[in-house]
Design an enzyme around this catalytic site. Sequence first.
Site: not given
Lengths: 395, 260
Positions: B43, B54, B168
Amino acid sequence: MSSVNRVGYFGSYGGRFAPETLMGPLIELEAFYSRMKRDAQFQAEYLDLLKTFVGRKTPLTLASRLTEVCGGAKIFLKREDLAHTGAHKINNAVGQILLARRMGKKRIIAETGAGQHGVATATVAAKFGLECVVYMGKVDIERQAQNVQRMNLLGARVVPVTSGTQTLKDAVSEAMRDWVTHYQESYYLLGSALGPHPYPEMVRDFQRVIGIEAREQILEAAGRLPDELIACVGGGSNSIGLFHPFLADTQVKMTGVEAGGRSSKPGEHAARFEGGSVGVLQGTQSFILQDQNGQILNTHSISAGLDYAAIGPEHAFLREIKRANYVSIRDHEALQAFRELARLEGIIPALESSHAVAYAMKRAAELQPDQIILVNLSGRGDKDLNTVLQQGASS
Amino acid sequence: MSLSERGPNTVAFIPFVVAGDPDQDTTLKMIDLLIEEGADLIELGVPFSDALADGPVIQFASEKAASTTSLDDVLKLVKRAREKHAGFRFVLFTYVNPILRMGEEEFAARASEAGVYAVLVVDLPPDESVVYRECMAKVNVKTVFLASPTTSLERFDPIARDSTAFVYYVSRAGVTGVQEKMSSTLSVEVKRLRERTDKPIAVGFGISNGGLAREVAQIADGVVVGSAFVKILEQGATLAALDQVRVLAREIRTATRNHS
């Protein structure tokens, strides 16, 4: 006209561009809010708090000496500076804290730029005995020290944000990171008409009281509607709150004032319409300041509350359909208006609101004495004294 | 459907690297090294100035790299890497704004031309992705969407349907970053999703060592390790740092191949 049609969209602006983990909480909030919007008891409680806690209605003041000096249209000021905590931000904070309570949340998260929304949130959290965490950029903490002290006194924890530009945008990201981690017990009390759906719509609804009152008050004071509404636009909550109840009155012109900063160079202003383009920042699609690669540009404004790279999506829509227009005012013009209003009217405005005053002064001179301008004086300027005094010393 | 191409009982090892962290040469070196150590897919994080999904480690790396490495540069990196590693599967992990800036159709064409296998846009839920998915389908670049502990089953079905490469699964409610242990409900959550889809499910967020990777490998088709690698590079791309990357990559590869 400007209702939300496709889920959370105003025309092609808005939406819900959020990481998947926030989608569940956002959908839950949307559903809960749409119930409360129609819940008579909730609305009554909200209005009661506006009256008994916020001190509404706020007055509409004819700025007669300012009008005289400008030599044109009559200038009226909607006095949000007189609302409890000194700015319009409290209207939204009151509405959302009631939602948070009814959702059973124990902990309130907020971001703040100038500190006015942080203070408003800390205030309502104190009133209802809820834990409160406020994220604030380190740069803003320095330039709005007084508001940080107020939040501390009110029992909130102010967390400095040191990432990125250390201003409002980074505080929003940090608040979202907190929310995504603690969504079960926490409520994210976003302060402007920004972010993913349902925030832009919900914050607007809680700020509409400004326009609803102003419309009644000007009819009473002048016997007619104003020719033009003027309000500053950071995210755009005070302006959308003023504008929205006038949307159907097509003879009333609406002007939003962005922060023109130091110059029109990238990084030196926060004029999203003049210097920006369509993109997605922090959950919503609107005009944003970005480079050719889609990275968000730095912004600058003398007023922390206007120092943000995106504009609320409903403003982008109102501009597109030509129902509202948008201009910008430079730092030095806002400073000058700040001083003029203090001297001529005995009102010390927030630097954010000073942008609206500065444009109103220009505009009044272009109009006739029988015309009327209504300016939203969104907050008071005590918090800005240091900034203004420093500028005075250096200029 | 298997995500690893190394046979049964093998779970894909999917390391994550921020492209351009701390520079593009290092990213190419990291790619070589990780492929050598048995990565099944890589990735590549497209740097973004405002990486709100994040945690501090990736956020900081991403913010720094944003000033030197654009989406355009990342596509060029993939192309270069694939000249050396023909057929290797690169997944782009990006925020939506750089794609919108390039134009969704243009991006899809460029991604296809560079040989990108799949794209995950972290702040583009399926609800907002109609045009994007059309563009990607047209050029045969696959899509990955996120599911998380806050995803209702009702939402999960379109997520699985729209994920043409794999789903995911975000192991916990929160941002990216290392942690000491996995959520105790993770395996129940993943099993629940398995009943609703045949698509491979990769799990990421917080998997930082071989022990955790082994645990996740029991239930997932792929194990994504991000912040732990990015954190090593915080000291700079020194030889010592690259050695540490190699050690960690081995540890995780072992955990994903020999799980039982």
